[in-house]
Design a protein around this motif. Structure first.
Motif, PDB file in Angstrom:
ATOM      1  N   GLN A 525       0.835  -1.204   0.000  1.00 39.88           N
ATOM      2  CA  GLN A 525       0.000   0.000   0.000  1.00 39.88           C
ATOM      3  C   GLN A 525       0.868   1.250   0.000  1.00 39.88           C
ATOM      4  O   GLN A 525       0.548   2.247  -0.645  1.00 39.88           O
ATOM      5  CB  GLN A 525      -0.931  -0.017   1.225  1.00 39.88           C
ATOM      6  CG  GLN A 525      -1.877   1.176   1.253  1.00 39.88           C
ATOM      7  CD  GLN A 525      -3.052   0.941   2.177  1.00 39.88           C
ATOM      8  OE1 GLN A 525      -3.610  -0.152   2.241  1.00 39.88           O
ATOM      9  NE2 GLN A 525      -3.434   1.970   2.927  1.00 39.88           N
ATOM     10  N   GLY A 526       1.985   1.187   0.708  1.00 43.18           N
ATOM     11  CA  GLY A 526       2.894   2.335   0.748  1.00 43.18           C
ATOM     12  C   GLY A 526       3.464   2.642  -0.632  1.00 43.18           C
ATOM     13  O   GLY A 526       3.626   3.804  -1.010  1.00 43.18           O
ATOM     14  N   ALA A 527       3.777   1.572  -1.389  1.00 47.50           N
ATOM     15  CA  ALA A 527       4.317   1.776  -2.733  1.00 47.50           C
ATOM     16  C   ALA A 527       3.274   2.444  -3.639  1.00 47.50           C
ATOM     17  O   ALA A 527       3.589   3.371  -4.398  1.00 47.50           O
ATOM     18  CB  ALA A 527       4.749   0.436  -3.326  1.00 47.50           C
ATOM     19  N   LEU A 528       2.021   1.985  -3.535  1.00 45.64           N
ATOM     20  CA  LEU A 528       0.971   2.576  -4.368  1.00 45.64           C
ATOM     21  C   LEU A 528       0.755   4.037  -3.993  1.00 45.64           C
ATOM     22  O   LEU A 528       0.593   4.899  -4.871  1.00 45.64           O
ATOM     23  CB  LEU A 528      -0.332   1.786  -4.221  1.00 45.64           C
ATOM     24  CG  LEU A 528      -0.331   0.380  -4.850  1.00 45.64           C
ATOM     25  CD1 LEU A 528      -1.615  -0.363  -4.513  1.00 45.64           C
ATOM     26  CD2 LEU A 528      -0.165   0.470  -6.363  1.00 45.64           C
ATOM     27  N   LEU A 529       0.733   4.361  -2.716  1.00 40.82           N
ATOM     28  CA  LEU A 529       0.560   5.755  -2.284  1.00 40.82           C
ATOM     29  C   LEU A 529       1.724   6.620  -2.764  1.00 40.82           C
ATOM     30  O   LEU A 529       1.538   7.779  -3.156  1.00 40.82           O
ATOM     31  CB  LEU A 529       0.433   5.822  -0.760  1.00 40.82           C
ATOM     32  CG  LEU A 529      -0.932   5.406  -0.184  1.00 40.82           C
ATOM     33  CD1 LEU A 529      -0.860   5.352   1.336  1.00 40.82           C
ATOM     34  CD2 LEU A 529      -2.007   6.390  -0.630  1.00 40.82           C
ATOM     35  N   GLU A 530       2.934   6.047  -2.739  1.00 37.12           N
ATOM     36  CA  GLU A 530       4.105   6.797  -3.198  1.00 37.12           C
ATOM     37  C   GLU A 530       4.003   7.070  -4.708  1.00 37.12           C
ATOM     38  O   GLU A 530       4.360   8.157  -5.176  1.00 37.12           O
ATOM     39  CB  GLU A 530       5.379   6.011  -2.883  1.00 37.12           C
ATOM     40  CG  GLU A 530       6.674   6.731  -3.236  1.00 37.12           C
ATOM     41  CD  GLU A 530       6.897   7.999  -2.412  1.00 37.12           C
ATOM     42  OE1 GLU A 530       7.709   8.837  -2.849  1.00 37.12           O
ATOM     43  OE2 GLU A 530       6.253   8.148  -1.346  1.00 37.12           O
ATOM     44  N   ILE A 531       3.519   6.083  -5.465  1.00 35.26           N
ATOM     45  CA  ILE A 531       3.319   6.302  -6.915  1.00 35.26           C
ATOM     46  C   ILE A 531       2.303   7.416  -7.131  1.00 35.26           C
ATOM     47  O   ILE A 531       2.494   8.315  -7.955  1.00 35.26           O
ATOM     48  CB  ILE A 531       2.845   5.008  -7.606  1.00 35.26           C
ATOM     49  CG1 ILE A 531       3.923   3.932  -7.529  1.00 35.26           C
ATOM     50  CG2 ILE A 531       2.490   5.291  -9.067  1.00 35.26           C
ATOM     51  CD1 ILE A 531       3.455   2.563  -8.006  1.00 35.26           C
ATOM     52  N   ILE A 532       1.205   7.376  -6.364  1.00 36.11           N
ATOM     53  CA  ILE A 532       0.134   8.378  -6.517  1.00 36.11           C
ATOM     54  C   ILE A 532       0.659   9.769  -6.176  1.00 36.11           C
ATOM     55  O   ILE A 532       0.370  10.744  -6.875  1.00 36.11           O
ATOM     56  CB  ILE A 532      -1.069   7.994  -5.626  1.00 36.11           C
ATOM     57  CG1 ILE A 532      -1.716   6.707  -6.156  1.00 36.11           C
ATOM     58  CG2 ILE A 532      -2.082   9.134  -5.566  1.00 36.11           C
ATOM     59  CD1 ILE A 532      -2.708   6.078  -5.194  1.00 36.11           C
ATOM     60  N   ARG A 533       1.463   9.883  -5.106  1.00 36.24           N
ATOM     61  CA  ARG A 533       1.888  11.205  -4.628  1.00 36.24           C
ATOM     62  C   ARG A 533       3.126  11.734  -5.353  1.00 36.24           C
ATOM     63  O   ARG A 533       3.218  12.932  -5.639  1.00 36.24           O
ATOM     64  CB  ARG A 533       2.189  11.115  -3.128  1.00 36.24           C
ATOM     65  CG  ARG A 533       0.945  10.905  -2.274  1.00 36.24           C
ATOM     66  CD  ARG A 533       1.320  10.572  -0.846  1.00 36.24           C
ATOM     67  NE  ARG A 533       0.146  10.346  -0.007  1.00 36.24           N
ATOM     68  CZ  ARG A 533       0.181   9.808   1.201  1.00 36.24           C
ATOM     69  NH1 ARG A 533       1.357   9.435   1.717  1.00 36.24           N
ATOM     70  NH2 ARG A 533      -0.926   9.638   1.900  1.00 36.24           N
ATOM     71  N   ILE A 573       6.737  -5.238  -4.551  1.00 39.97           N
ATOM     72  CA  ILE A 573       7.085  -3.844  -4.818  1.00 39.97           C
ATOM     73  C   ILE A 573       6.720  -3.029  -3.587  1.00 39.97           C
ATOM     74  O   ILE A 573       5.548  -2.956  -3.203  1.00 39.97           O
ATOM     75  CB  ILE A 573       6.314  -3.302  -6.054  1.00 39.97           C
ATOM     76  CG1 ILE A 573       6.434  -4.266  -7.256  1.00 39.97           C
ATOM     77  CG2 ILE A 573       6.806  -1.915  -6.420  1.00 39.97           C
ATOM     78  CD1 ILE A 573       7.818  -4.473  -7.746  1.00 39.97           C
ATOM     79  N   ASN A 574       7.742  -2.456  -2.947  1.00 38.65           N
ATOM     80  CA  ASN A 574       7.468  -1.621  -1.775  1.00 38.65           C
ATOM     81  C   ASN A 574       7.989  -0.211  -2.029  1.00 38.65           C
ATOM     82  O   ASN A 574       8.545   0.095  -3.073  1.00 38.65           O
ATOM     83  CB  ASN A 574       8.090  -2.220  -0.510  1.00 38.65           C
ATOM     84  CG  ASN A 574       9.570  -2.524  -0.694  1.00 38.65           C
ATOM     85  OD1 ASN A 574      10.285  -1.758  -1.349  1.00 38.65           O
ATOM     86  ND2 ASN A 574      10.033  -3.642  -0.132  1.00 38.65           N
ATOM     87  N   GLN A 575       7.826   0.632  -1.030  1.00 39.08           N
ATOM     88  CA  GLN A 575       8.140   2.050  -1.193  1.00 39.08           C
ATOM     89  C   GLN A 575       9.624   2.276  -1.468  1.00 39.08           C
ATOM     90  O   GLN A 575      10.008   3.156  -2.239  1.00 39.08           O
ATOM     91  CB  GLN A 575       7.707   2.800   0.077  1.00 39.08           C
ATOM     92  CG  GLN A 575       7.636   4.296  -0.104  1.00 39.08           C
ATOM     93  CD  GLN A 575       6.946   4.960   1.071  1.00 39.08           C
ATOM     94  OE1 GLN A 575       6.354   4.306   1.906  1.00 39.08           O
ATOM     95  NE2 GLN A 575       7.027   6.279   1.128  1.00 39.08           N
ATOM     96  N   THR A 576      10.485   1.472  -0.859  1.00 35.16           N
ATOM     97  CA  THR A 576      11.930   1.677  -1.013  1.00 35.16           C
ATOM     98  C   THR A 576      12.440   1.212  -2.386  1.00 35.16           C
ATOM     99  O   THR A 576      13.448   1.705  -2.878  1.00 35.16           O
ATOM    100  CB  THR A 576      12.689   0.920   0.092  1.00 35.16           C
ATOM    101  OG1 THR A 576      12.310  -0.464   0.047  1.00 35.16           O
ATOM    102  CG2 THR A 576      12.366   1.489   1.454  1.00 35.16           C
TER     103      THR A 576
END
Length: 808
Positions: A525-533, A573-576
């Protein structure tokens, strides 16, 4: 034969269809009893007989009144009796004579005749007539092949006008009445003149006949040639195993016409055109035009319909399955379904989905078709500038075709499809007409039951079609067209909605497109939010889907490289790990300033791609009262800046500023991103806040954004695109938003997720805006001086604001 004085008594031979002239030798077949007796009597005496024509050739037993009075005395040269009782006589005409009386004789006609005197004719006029007559006869002989050329040669040697006239008259095939007229003329000159006139008339008639025959002959030769070539083509096709086309095609077409159910007007038109087609040559250009026209009429779904699904629960499930959110459009579709299930026939509504790119307008229309169980057809109107694209071309033009509406219905194969008209705001007009005006009839429920396409020239019923139009901006759609549609705005998605759309729709779709399984790739979820932002900045989800596709392409490449580990291979796939796949983030998480600055205010703006944030900067410097506005601003935005400046000048006394402060300073207002055109009135209060902050040297709160139009009195007026602007504020990390009081009604339609995450302050006046936006230790200290109502007259002295007030 007895001769009394100058008269002669002789047998009479009535003639049918012939006139005997003097010096003329002619064979006669005699069969009537009285005529045979007359010839027998003449042969028994001096071989002379009187020859006179009958007025009516059909009479077998003529009376004296049925015979012309003037005839020719002839001599029988030869007589031959035939076995059937008829007599063949060779007779030579001698001289003209006139019947004086009929003598009583039972076996044959006996008459007393008086020979007409022979008139001599000489002189140049007669000579001229002789030449003209011979010349006219030569021309006549050349045209009329029935007269031998030797006759013309022999006639040219005759110099006697009397004999010449009688000889020519005997050879020309004139009517009996015309020949009788010539016989009765005793003067040779007049006889030649009359004969010349008749020959000229006959010559002209023969020439016209020949021209007609030649024309008919050419046409017949062309038809025979075409027929011969067509027969050859058929023979070749038959040898190659192909069918005999022309007749089979007509039979097949006739069968289709009888089978097809058509409206009365269309059926009548098709039958008329089919009759024309049968009379035309199969290979002609006209036949192709008529055939194409009939094919178009037969191909259209006049009465072919799909049955609507009236299960509202099932329709709601399908809509939710295909799209996340979009509550208002879904609700409207379900309302339509509910009404449709209660009434037999309902005019199709005209829905217009307005919103930025990538929010799912077209795919929503496709889902509506699936929910209703109808066929779906889509037509893009972007860049269309020809009215004929909508209404079609008239059949008089080469390459004429029906308009896009009729063409799309043919593809849909039903008369009640869901018809999506994409990009209705991007049509334009030129010298070929305005397609937006042509759409007025298509999108008007009161008119489209009889839509008339120029090519068909028939009324087609569009009332059962469910039209759904899409647009990015409402203001570019002509007002008459807007009036015919029900506007449903789709402003864009929140971060939470984008997250759910990515999980439920985008990732599964892209995994399938890239040949990967869900257990092989997982997104945190963090990765998806990072892509969005950090990697997308949009109202829709198109860029988000492209970013996910980019990641999956690189994952697929790694998967193919590691063949030995493919069985248990998986990737998370994660935020890092995002930078490994997508590179450096394109956008900061926060585009707002990190600290409070003097002369910098944050505004909210609407664009066709969604809401955005504008930082408006204002700088004060020594000068002579110039106001400079930069940033590629439109006329409306420049006027807002001037109105904001006038507000500040009017409030100078209250802000404890000198009345003539603007004469000593220059003010520069700038909106960054100068290459992008910007316009609109909603930046008015933001510009006024920035100018006030720069003049008073009071910082503006960086976490506050605002939108609203300003008046000279400081009133804050309503604006549009509120939801898009609030979404942009939330996306940029804004905490407090200043919104016009008049927009309070619009807040009810904005999801609570947005309104709860923001502190929304409703303002009516610019004074309220300044109190909320400026960083003040003591709010009361902002308005030190008297209010505008309490301020002294500009032309009076002294003043509490300054020692001396000058009138400007």
């Amino acid at each position: 034969m007895k001769e009394h004085q100058e008269s002669i008594i002789a047998p009479l031979l009535p003639l049918r269809d012939i006139v005997i002239f003097p010096n003329m030798v002619a064979p006669l077949f005699v069969g009537r009893e009285k005529s045979v007796q007359a010839i027998e009597k003449a042969m028994a005496e001096k071989h002379e007989i009187f020859l006179a024509a009958q007025k009516d050739a059909k009479i077998d037993d003529p009376k004296p009144k049925d015979i012309y009075q003037i005839g020719t005395i002839g001599t029988i040269l030869q007589l031959l009796r035939l076995p059937d009782g008829t007599v063949k006589a060779l007779i030579e005409g001698q001289r003209r004579a006139k019947i004086l009386r009929f003598l009583p004789e039972d076996e044959y006609f006996a008459v007393e005749v008086e020979p007409l005197p022979r008139v001599e004719a000489h002189g140049p006029e007669v000579e001229a007539l002789i030449r003209m007559t011979i010349e006219a006869f030569d021309e006549y002989v050349k045209l009329n092949k029935k007269i031998p050329p030797e006759v013309a040669l022999s006639i040219s040697s005759i110099s006697d006008p009397d004999r010449l006239a009688d000889t020519i008259a005997g050879h020309i095939p004139l009517k009996v009445s015309d020949k009788q007229q010539i016989l009765e003329i005793t003067q040779p000159g007049k006889r030649l003149e009359r004969l010349y006139t008749m020959m000229r008339n006959e010559t002209q008639i023969i020439q016209v006949e020949q021209r007609i025959k030649e024309r008919v002959k050419k046409q017949m030769e062309k038809n025979q040639r075409d027929y011969y070539l067509n027969e050859q083509i058929r023979a070749i096709q038959k040898e190659m195993g192909q069918k005999d086309d022309a007749q089979n095609d007509l039979q097949e077409l006739e069968r289709r016409i009888k089978k097809k159910r058509l409206p009365k007007e269309a059926a009548q038109k098709v039958r008329q055109e089919f009759k024309k087609l049968k009379l035309m040559a199969p290979m002609s250009a006209e036949a192709t035009v008529v055939r194409n026209y009939i094919d178009w009429i037969l191909a259209l779904p006049w009465y072919d319909k799909t049955k609507d699904k009236h299960d509202i629960k099932e329709a709601e499930r399908i809509l939710n399955e295909d799209h996340y959110g979009l509550e208002k459009p879904k609700e409207r579709i379900l309302e339509y379904l509910a009404v449709q299930s209660l009434v037999k026939k309902m005019k199709g509504p005209i829905l217009c989905l307005v919103g930025p790119p990538g929010v799912g307008k077209t795919s929503l229309a496709r889902s509506v078709a699936r929910a209703l169980g109808r066929n779906f057809v889509r037509l893009s109107l972007g860049g269309v500038r020809d009215e004929a694209e909508i209404r079609g071309h008239r059949r008089t033009y080469i390459g004429a075709m029906p308009g896009k509406i009729i063409q799309s219905l043919r593809k849909a194969k039903s008369s009640n499809p869901v018809f999506c008209l994409d990009e209705v705001d991007k049509m334009s007009a030129d010298f070929r007409g305005d397609p937006a005006a042509a759409l007025l009839e298509v999108l008007d429920p009161e008119q489209n039951y009889a839509f008339n396409d120029h090519y068909l020239d028939l009324d087609y019923d569009l009332s059962e079609v469910l039209f759904i139009t899409t647009a990015n901006a409402l203001h570019t759609i002509p007002l008459p067209l807007q009036d015919r549609m029900e506007i449903i705005e789709i402003p864009g998605y929140t971060e939470e909605e984008k997250l759910e759309i990515a999980k439920g729709y985008l990732i599964p779709r892209q995994l399938e497109a890239h040949g990967l399984k869900p257990d092989q790739v997982q997104f945190s979820q963090g990765a998806l939010l990072e892509i969005i932002r950090s990697y997308t900045r949009e109202a829709g989800v198109r860029s988000l889907e492209r970013a996910i596709a980019s990641i999956l392409r690189k994952v697929a490449k790694e998967f193919v490289k590691n063949k030995e580990k493919q069985e248990n291979w998986s990737q998370r796939i994660n935020q890092t790990s995002l930078q490994k796949y997508l590179g450096v983030p394109k956008y900061k998480n926060r585009e707002t300033e990190d600290q409070d600055l003097v002369g910098v205010a944050t505004g909210l703006a609407w664009t066709e791609t969604g809401g955005t944030v504008l930082h408006i900067e204002s700088a004060v410097m020594p000068g002579k009262g110039h106001l400079t506005i930069t940033g590629k601003l439109g006329d409306v935005m420049q006027e807002s800046a001037q109105a904001a400046m006038s507000y500040v000048r009017a409030r100078a006394c209250q802000f404890d500023l000198p009345w003539d402060f603007y004469q000593k300073v220059d003010i520069h207002v700038h909106v960054p991103e100068g290459a992008i055109p910007k316009d609109g009135p909603s930046a008015g209060i933001t510009i006024a806040t920035a100018i006030t902050s720069a003049l008073l040297k009071i910082p503006v709160r960086h976490e506050v954004a605002m939108t609203g139009e300003i008046t000279l009195r400081g009133r804050v007026l309503a604006i549009g695109g509120l939801k898009e602007k609030l979404l942009a504020a939330r996306r940029m990390g804004i905490k407090k938003v200043l919104v016009p009081k008049e927009n309070e009604k619009d807040l009810k339609e904005i999801p609570q997720k947005i309104t709860r995450s923001l502190e929304i302050v409703l303002v009516e006046h610019m004074d309220e805006v300044l109190l909320e936006a400026l960083k003040l230790d003591d709010p009361k200290s902002l308005f030190k001086g008297p209010s505008p109502a309490e301020a002294p007259d500009l032309f009076s002295l002294p003043s509490p604001c300054q020692d001396e007030i000058r009138a400007h």
